[in-house]
Design an enzyme around this catalytic site. Structure first.
Site, mmCIF file in Angstrom:
data_model
loop_
_atom_site.group_PDB
_atom_site.id
_atom_site.type_symbol
_atom_site.label_atom_id
_atom_site.label_comp_id
_atom_site.label_asym_id
_atom_site.label_seq_id
_atom_site.Cartn_x
_atom_site.Cartn_y
_atom_site.Cartn_z
ATOM 1 N N ASN A 63 39.701 -3.456 -4.851
ATOM 2 C CA ASN A 63 38.592 -3.128 -4.063
ATOM 3 C C ASN A 63 37.432 -2.351 -4.844
ATOM 4 O O ASN A 63 37.915 -1.234 -5.449
ATOM 5 C CB ASN A 63 38.638 -3.329 -2.743
ATOM 6 C CG ASN A 63 39.974 -1.719 -2.245
ATOM 7 O OD1 ASN A 63 40.949 -2.117 -2.836
ATOM 8 N ND2 ASN A 63 39.721 -1.682 -1.404
ATOM 9 N N GLU A 65 34.107 -0.140 -3.758
ATOM 10 C CA GLU A 65 33.663 0.712 -2.887
ATOM 11 C C GLU A 65 32.383 1.022 -2.662
ATOM 12 O O GLU A 65 32.027 1.415 -4.255
ATOM 13 C CB GLU A 65 34.095 1.106 -1.535
ATOM 14 C CG GLU A 65 35.694 0.268 -1.157
ATOM 15 C CD GLU A 65 36.181 1.333 0.561
ATOM 16 O OE1 GLU A 65 35.789 2.118 0.414
ATOM 17 O OE2 GLU A 65 37.299 0.369 1.000
ATOM 18 N N CYS A 74 35.390 -6.857 -2.105
ATOM 19 C CA CYS A 74 37.066 -6.791 -1.956
ATOM 20 C C CYS A 74 37.373 -6.855 -3.444
ATOM 21 O O CYS A 74 37.059 -7.455 -4.277
ATOM 22 C CB CYS A 74 37.714 -7.821 -1.137
ATOM 23 S SG CYS A 74 37.019 -7.800 1.105
ATOM 24 N N GLU A 76 40.297 -9.267 -4.157
ATOM 25 C CA GLU A 76 40.772 -10.861 -4.276
ATOM 26 C C GLU A 76 39.135 -11.301 -5.038
ATOM 27 O O GLU A 76 39.081 -12.312 -5.771
ATOM 28 C CB GLU A 76 40.442 -11.318 -3.252
ATOM 29 C CG GLU A 76 41.737 -11.008 -2.239
ATOM 30 C CD GLU A 76 41.507 -10.298 -1.420
ATOM 31 O OE1 GLU A 76 40.784 -8.598 -0.911
ATOM 32 O OE2 GLU A 76 42.278 -9.991 -0.074
ATOM 33 N N CYS A 113 39.889 -11.069 3.700
ATOM 34 C CA CYS A 113 38.560 -11.552 4.441
ATOM 35 C C CYS A 113 38.200 -13.353 4.533
ATOM 36 O O CYS A 113 38.350 -13.679 3.484
ATOM 37 C CB CYS A 113 38.161 -10.431 4.433
ATOM 38 S SG CYS A 113 36.523 -10.633 2.850
ATOM 39 N N CYS A 116 36.428 -13.767 1.222
ATOM 40 C CA CYS A 116 36.935 -13.829 -0.053
ATOM 41 C C CYS A 116 37.556 -15.489 0.204
ATOM 42 O O CYS A 116 38.230 -16.401 -1.034
ATOM 43 C CB CYS A 116 38.359 -12.734 -0.196
ATOM 44 S SG CYS A 116 37.650 -11.085 -0.857
HETATM 45 N N1 THU Z 1 39.459 -5.642 1.874
HETATM 46 C C1 THU Z 1 39.914 -6.307 0.517
HETATM 47 O O1 THU Z 1 39.605 -5.538 -0.771
HETATM 48 N N2 THU Z 1 40.538 -7.028 0.772
HETATM 49 C C2 THU Z 1 40.452 -7.669 2.145
HETATM 50 O O2 THU Z 1 41.554 -8.585 1.937
HETATM 51 C C3 THU Z 1 40.434 -6.840 2.999
HETATM 52 C C4 THU Z 1 39.838 -5.686 2.960
HETATM 53 C C5 THU Z 1 38.958 -3.991 1.424
HETATM 54 C C6 THU Z 1 37.209 -4.119 1.205
HETATM 55 C C7 THU Z 1 36.474 -2.401 1.908
HETATM 56 O O3 THU Z 1 37.113 -2.123 0.511
HETATM 57 C C8 THU Z 1 38.303 -2.260 1.975
HETATM 58 O O4 THU Z 1 39.396 -2.604 1.158
HETATM 59 C C9 THU Z 1 38.221 -1.971 3.943
HETATM 60 O O5 THU Z 1 37.758 -2.489 4.374
#
Ligand code: THU
Length: 162
Positions: A63, A65, A74, A76, A113, A116
């Site tokens: 991920n 940000e 994310c 994925e 999520c 994704c």
């Molecule tokens: N996140 C993911 O990378 N994958 C998931 O399945 C759930 C959330 C990340 C997004 C963000 O950077 C952090 O986790 C918090 O939501």
């Protein structure tokens, strides 16, 4: 007139990564390794994803940000888009996902999520072959799902746009 239908799906829960087949273990270990590359200064929640392609190549993602929160992505989607960009036309077999936090011990495997799921479903629908999921927290049990369509029932796909 109405009709009642039930949609259900099966998962397999392994006690630990050690119970996975060798290939799946290696894939999950790749996901664990890339988890540290997450850029997660805001949530402190680090996710690693490793995609196994039909040509046996592994493509990774973590991920990423952003100070403008919605601009981040994310793990994925970073991984599946990376796979599509690097190996167009090659099917995706499995995606291994693992999540850990800098703040607490994550004990429940995190599933992708909704955004994704939709993004991965696009590739699954296109290739007409299921994309298997392996989900793990920081360590501990691993959940295996047969296909992304199982966790995205009544999913939207390109046939609606014909
Ligand atoms: N996140 C993911 O990378 N994958 C998931 O399945 C759930 C959330 C990340 C997004 C963000 O950077 C952090 O986790 C918090 O939501």
């Amino acid at each position: 007139m109405s009709e009642q239908k039930n949609i259900s799906f099966d998962i397999t829960i392994y006690d630990s990564i050690d119970e996975l087949a060798q290939d799946d273990q290696s894939l999950m270990l790749e996901a664990v390794a890339v988890r540290k590359n997450a850029y997660a200064p805001y949530s402190k929640f680090r996710v690693g994803a490793a995609v196994k392609m039909a040509n046996s190549e592994i493509v990774i993602g973590s991920n990423q940000e952003n100070a403008c929160y919605p601009s981040g992505l994310c793990a994925e989607r970073v991984a599946i888009f990376h796979a599509g960009a690097k190996f167009p036309g090659i099917s995706v077999k499995t995606i291994a996902i693992t999540a850990a936090s800098d703040n607490y011990e994550v004990s429940v495997p995190a599933a992708p999520c909704g955004n994704c799921r939709q993004a991965i479903f696009e590739y699954e629908f296109k290739q007409k072959q299921p994309i298997r999921l392996l989900l793990m927290a920081e360590k501990g049990s691993v959940i295996e799902c047969r296909a992304i369509e199982d966790i995205l029932p009544l999913g939207f796909n390109s046939t609606f746009l014909a």
